[in-house]
Enzyme design. Structure first.
Site, PDB file in Angstrom:
ATOM      1  N   ARG A   1      10.221 -15.265  11.289  1.00 40.92           N
ATOM      2  CA  ARG A   1       9.390 -14.357  10.379  1.00 40.92           C
ATOM      3  C   ARG A   1       8.695 -12.819  11.401  1.00 40.92           C
ATOM      4  O   ARG A   1       8.752 -11.868  10.838  1.00 40.92           O
ATOM      5  CB  ARG A   1       7.973 -14.370   9.671  1.00 40.92           C
ATOM      6  CG  ARG A   1       7.642 -13.944   8.165  1.00 40.92           C
ATOM      7  CD  ARG A   1       6.520 -13.971   7.816  1.00 40.92           C
ATOM      8  NE  ARG A   1       6.470 -14.994   7.356  1.00 40.92           N
ATOM      9  CZ  ARG A   1       4.584 -15.905   8.116  1.00 40.92           C
ATOM     10  NH1 ARG A   1       3.834 -15.005   8.453  1.00 40.92           N
ATOM     11  NH2 ARG A   1       4.663 -17.082   7.675  1.00 40.92           N
ATOM     12  N   TYR A  25       7.631   9.406  -4.935  1.00 37.24           N
ATOM     13  CA  TYR A  25       8.949   8.492  -5.375  1.00 37.24           C
ATOM     14  C   TYR A  25       8.215   7.705  -6.774  1.00 37.24           C
ATOM     15  O   TYR A  25       6.765   7.211  -6.371  1.00 37.24           O
ATOM     16  CB  TYR A  25       9.513   7.686  -4.353  1.00 37.24           C
ATOM     17  CG  TYR A  25      10.269   6.589  -5.285  1.00 37.24           C
ATOM     18  CD1 TYR A  25      11.918   6.253  -5.148  1.00 37.24           C
ATOM     19  CD2 TYR A  25       9.911   5.032  -4.435  1.00 37.24           C
ATOM     20  CE1 TYR A  25      12.199   5.997  -5.442  1.00 37.24           C
ATOM     21  CE2 TYR A  25      10.815   3.848  -4.840  1.00 37.24           C
ATOM     22  CZ  TYR A  25      11.863   4.327  -5.678  1.00 37.24           C
ATOM     23  OH  TYR A  25      12.565   2.752  -5.760  1.00 37.24           O
ATOM     24  N   ASP A  30       7.205   9.110   4.043  1.00 32.24           N
ATOM     25  CA  ASP A  30       8.491   8.544   3.290  1.00 32.24           C
ATOM     26  C   ASP A  30       9.639   9.866   3.830  1.00 32.24           C
ATOM     27  O   ASP A  30      10.183   9.718   3.384  1.00 32.24           O
ATOM     28  CB  ASP A  30       8.730   8.660   2.017  1.00 32.24           C
ATOM     29  CG  ASP A  30      10.060   7.887   1.079  1.00 32.24           C
ATOM     30  OD1 ASP A  30      11.047   7.966   2.016  1.00 32.24           O
ATOM     31  OD2 ASP A  30       9.611   7.371   0.571  1.00 32.24           O
ATOM     32  N   LYS A  73      18.956   3.353   1.668  1.00 35.17           N
ATOM     33  CA  LYS A  73      19.701   4.573   1.486  1.00 35.17           C
ATOM     34  C   LYS A  73      21.107   4.831   2.425  1.00 35.17           C
ATOM     35  O   LYS A  73      21.840   3.756   2.762  1.00 35.17           O
ATOM     36  CB  LYS A  73      18.947   5.456   1.419  1.00 35.17           C
ATOM     37  CG  LYS A  73      17.637   4.836   0.249  1.00 35.17           C
ATOM     38  CD  LYS A  73      18.621   5.595  -1.607  1.00 35.17           C
ATOM     39  CE  LYS A  73      17.253   4.379  -2.229  1.00 35.17           C
ATOM     40  NZ  LYS A  73      16.263   4.859  -2.489  1.00 35.17           N
TER      41      LYS A  73
END
Ligand SMILES: *Cc1c(COP(=O)(O)O)cnc(C)c1O
Length: 389
Positions: free
Chosen positions: A55, A108, A180, A205
């Site tokens: 992890r 968003y 962001d 993206k």
């Protein structure tokens, strides 16, 4: 080093790559140790790009994290299964019960949903603010304001924020700023030079660039990194080595892809601006797009994503416009090599403190790497279908 060169070198130190060109793909849950001493040392160093437990990441993750810090400029980079997880992970690292959050009104949509549906339930209050507020944001600060969240340009409507003005106010009040930064990718804007504490990427993206992997990153200053890293770890956020490998690979071609996306999008936006059906173009590189001066000051270029607003149009007309496209596919997300189209009939319904000045429908385009002549033909036929309805 120039951006193009930096993208080639980022995260490719010999420490990770050995004699290969690329960092290795190392999948692991368990990391094994030979001696108690080795395990003790690793325990002390966990979180510092040392193999400890799956992890916490493997060499594949460490190389990409290092690359993101070199490109965006932070001291450390946390990885998440998608961009939305990076946003929740960053917010939950710096907010607790009783705290207040200032959230940009053009965020968003799922970011707004997180505030209204999850943070509210944890006793964290949100005030939305006008993306163009600038230094006036000071008037919205409450004694318990802990985070100001920015997204620039805003989702769908593309307002570019005065990031340095907002960050300066935040610093004076000891408030963490989270940006962001997805639209800029890691190369069109230098968030830490503008005063941001944490920069988020939906790597889904442009970093991935091929519409086949979901991944998120949050890069932080040295002051914020230990908290972001440990809180995200305790919340259980991690990303698969395969996905992170694809992100490292995506970085190598990011600059050439972006230049082509930018060039194609500008050709198409200019063509749309001359159409009689079009009321306005929302593209940060257009002079009449809100925050254009901040775009010129803080960004080194644009990409393939922008919106335009029709003077009028019924939902039947918009349906006729969007259906039957040959090259533009209808669907969410963006940043891949292909062109995409979506429509929003009621932008105002997505805003609570700013008023949207247009009554016609908004169409958002992601301009891909096709030849722009073909895309223009596609749009011209869409306008013909629109007119027939
Ligand atoms: C797509 C997007 C996200 C979310 O990323 P996912 O990987 O889809 O979760 C966050 N912010 C912006 C601006 C986006 O466009």
């Amino acid at each position: 080093m120039k951006k193009e060169t930096q993208l080639i070198h980022a995260g490719r130190s010999k420490k990770w790559t050995g004699s290969a060109v690329n960092p290795p793909l190392v999948r692991a849950s368990t990391i094994v140790f030979d001696t108690m001493q080795e395990l003790k040392d690793a325990t002390k160093q966990r979180g510092n790009r040392v193999p400890f437990y799956g992890r916490r990441g493997t060499q594949t993750h460490f190389a990409f994290q290092e690359a993101m810090c070199e490109l965006e400029g932070g001291a450390g980079c946390a990885l998440y299964p998608c961009g939305a997880a990076a946003i929740s992970g960053a917010l939950l690292s710096f907010l607790k019960q009783g705290d207040h959050l200032l959230m940009v009104d053009t965020a968003y949509e799922p970011t707004r949903g997180l505030c209204d549906k999850i943070l509210a339930g944890l006793g964290i209050t949100t005030t939305y603010y006008d993306p163009m507020v600038g230094a006036e944001i000071e008037q919205l600060i409450q004694p318990n304001t802990k985070v100001i969240f920015l997204e620039s340009p805003g989702s769908l409507t593309m307002e570019v924020q005065d990031i340095p003005a907002i960050c300066q106010v935040a610093k004076a009040h000891n408030i963490i700023t989270i940006l962001d930064n997805t639209w800029a990718s890691p190369i069109l804007c230098r968030p830490f030079e503008l005063g941001v504490d944490i920069a988020i990427q939906a790597a889904t993206k442009y970093i991935i660039g091929h519409s086949d992997v979901m991944l998120g990153t949050a890069t932080a200053t040295s002051a914020c990194w230990p908290t972001l890293r440990e809180h995200s770890y305790l919340l259980g956020y991690c990303a698969s080595a395969d996905d992170v490998y694809a992100a490292s690979r995506g970085l190598r071609t990011l600059s050439v892809r972006l230049k082509q996306h930018e060039q194609n999008a500008l050709i198409i936006a200019k063509w749309l601006a001359a159409r009689p059906e079009v009321e306005a173009i929302r593209h940060p590189a257009f002079e009449d797009s809100p925050g254009h001066a901040f775009f010129r000051r803080d960004f080194s270029g644009s990409n393939g994503l922008f919106s335009f607003i029709l003077k009028q149009g019924s939902s039947e007309q918009v349906q006729a416009f969007i259906e039957g496209m040959q090259h533009f596919k209808m669907g969410f997300s963006w940043g891949g090599y292909e062109s995409l189209i979506t429509a929003t009939m009621n932008v105002q319904a997505l805003r609570t403190v700013t008023s949207w000045p247009y009554s016609g429908p908004l169409i958002r385009l992601h301009i891909g790497l096709e030849n722009p002549d073909d895309l223009i033909d596609d749009l011209a036929q869409a306008f013909a279908r629109f007119a027939m309805r």
